[in-house]
Write a protein that holds these residues in place. Sequence first.
Motif: not given
Length: 831
Positions: A724-730, A759-771
Amino acid sequence: MALGKYDPERIENKWQDEWNSSRCFEVEVDPSRPKYYVLEMFPYPSGKIHMGHVRNYSIADVVARYKRMRGFNVLHPMGWDAFGLPAENAAIKNKSHPAQWTYGNIAEMRAQLKRLGYSYDWRRELATCRPEYYKWEQLFFLKFLEKGLVYRKNSPVNWCGSCQTVLANEQVEDGRCWRCDSEVEQKQLEQWFLRITAYADELLDDLKMLEGGWPERVLTMQRNWIGRSVGAQVKFQVKGMDEVVEVFTTRPDTLCGATFMSLAAEHPLVEKLIAGSPEAEKVRAFCRDVANMDRIKRGADDLEKEGVFTGAYCINPLTGREMPIHVANFVLMGYGTGAVMAVPAHDQRDFEFARKYDLPMRVVIQPKGETLNPAAMTAAYADPGILVNSGEFDGLENEKAKETIVARLAERNLAKPTVNYRLRDWNISRQRFWGAPIPVVYCEKCGIVGVPPEDLPVRLPEDAVMRTDGKSPLPFMDSFAQASCPKCGGPARRETDTMDTFVESSWYFLRYTSARLDTAPFDAAALKYWAPVDQYIGGIEHAILHLLYARFFTKILRDEGYPVSDEPFAHLLTQGMVLKDGAKMSKSKGNVVDPNAMIGRYGADATRLFILFASPPEKDLEWSDAGIEGAYRFLGRIWRLVEELEGALVAVKPCAPVEGELSPRAKDLRRKEHDTVRRVTRDIENAFQFNTAVAALMELVNELYAAKDELRTRPEGPRVLSSAVATTLALLSPVAPHLCEELWQVLGHATHLSEEPWPLHDEAALARDEVEVVVQVNGKVRGRAKLATDASEEEVRSVALGLENVAKHLEGKEIAKIVLIPGKLVSIVAR
Ligand code: ANZ
Ligand code: ZN
């Protein structure tokens, strides 16, 4: 190792040296990679950089750095628009040569730009006052001369007495000099003109290619400046004389309503019409007065219409009626034919004129369902309608009648369709010293003779002494002005006018592609690869002048065989002004903030960050001391974050993949990191909205602070935090490159962040847990909904109420209460 205090000066100098010695912004042609050419309008070396420049160049630098990280081969050059009058004035004052002042200022401003950390390829720097530059412009001039694209003409020109030189029409604003604001007079002079009118159609038509890439308002301004008018030329026989008056009209449909004729005061027919008449002297006096009037005022709508009757008549070719011929103050000689068929019922100027001099009015266009009464009209009727009082043409729609009437008259050779332009040829002669010499001589025997290309450049004398009367020294210097004719060897006089400085700025962007080449103006392969400029950035004040000239020059160079595309600038961004206390920063208002002082106090990164964060690039920006202070604090916050985490950080790249189980906190941070990549990328791609991009980064930094203590003790913590720090810097590096490079190094990277991929984001990382949540209405289950575990109360409520079956059971009822059991149940009580 402790990081110590955030010291912008130390790290900024360090990284500027590092970028310089590693030559990481120097680029070469590389057909295997996509290119991106980003350019700001180059500065006039007036002495110091001002905040407007800083804004312009900071925007461009973010674009350059962003595109570089996106994998483009980015050309980002800088240079100096170095000819012009201020240098001459300063030289007169300091009893020196304009070159001295100019090169001194360039050195100072170059140092300022370097101090701001802009990612230029400095090897391509150019200054238009250098003979190695203007030599090529002189060569172009000779080629244009051969083609007849540049020509000499005696004509009325705009003269600025204070600048002691002529001005192009584009350089006169409301009758005043664009540079010094003095009133402009009209003078008759022999001058050099570039035939821009030969490209009027193309300049207009190609604006279509720029739609979407240029601001709409700039396109409109250019369209209006070119001013294409479609109409016809119509001939009127003069009664009792073997003469015709020819008019240009956009409304041939109103011809039967033409009841008199208005001529410009300078119209050549006037003298013939009045010869021998008792009124002749009165008419001449009127013409003299009008001819001396300011051209701008003469064309203004609110001009009081005045005129004088010549005593002569012409014949309306359709009605056969006699029309008195007048001279009128609002008719201009430089437009159309200098004669107007006056249709008082349908043209407002003619209407005012007819009312004033009690001339007949004839309605020929009738609005649908209405009858106009000439005596009762208070203004001309200029809208569409049906023809009346027009004989065989009665009943036609007026648009249709335009064609029909012209065709009918054309059979008798009395009319022809014509297109007229407002655009005039570009006067490029300047009676100034500090400009590119025009490479011709005047030979008594051979006339105008071009200097042979092998004798170029015609250099400005380095030993010129400026005159105290403000005139150019060139005509008074025999060593310059005396020449021999290249054709016959006889005595000749060198042209002592220089070129308008707008000529240099019309092609500098092409020269950057091979700025050091000394055998030709351009290297064909380089020009082909780099041109056009993909993104051009500059002030709206150039909407017509520079941008129109540059478009024109690109087209004439293309037609000379240079491999350039039809348009020089694919995208244009016109940045807003920098204001302080609501007014544009200016010396006269005393509200100037000096960039040097800000860089000295807060550093280049904070200055850049504030400017980019404070408002979107095309909007005005209000300077705020609190704002730059805030920018500085934000950078300090990132610095401290890395300092606090130092022991726990590892050298991972942005959006690093993670394995194994993540704690909810780690998952949240990772989601925020990827979401920030998505937002920042979208905001930059979408019209360079750097302000919202920076706002997203501020959220990520907050999240990092909130998560750091909990995460650093977890097994996956260092990796997630470091990513997350590396991403902030980039993501922040295009805006605040020095700080980001430094902390990138602290993270343990050996590379330059400036050369890292975006940086390129990963769609999977955006997914949230669901109930699954159950929704009840008055105790009965009416629906189920899948919701994110961390969905807000508001989100849960709106999803629940939106379920079809739930809505059905709420119909006609009033909701009394909603009870939420997070992750389980929504219970609605309704009556
Ligand atoms: C008759 C007429 C009837 C016109 C009518 C207009 C309305 P644009 O659109 O700017 O090209 N005009 C022509 N030459 C002129 C000159 N040298 N100085 C001043 N006015 C001139 O305007 C073209 C119209 O401006 C022409 O069409 C002419 O007036 C006038 F109901 O002809 B018209
Ligand atoms: Zn000669």
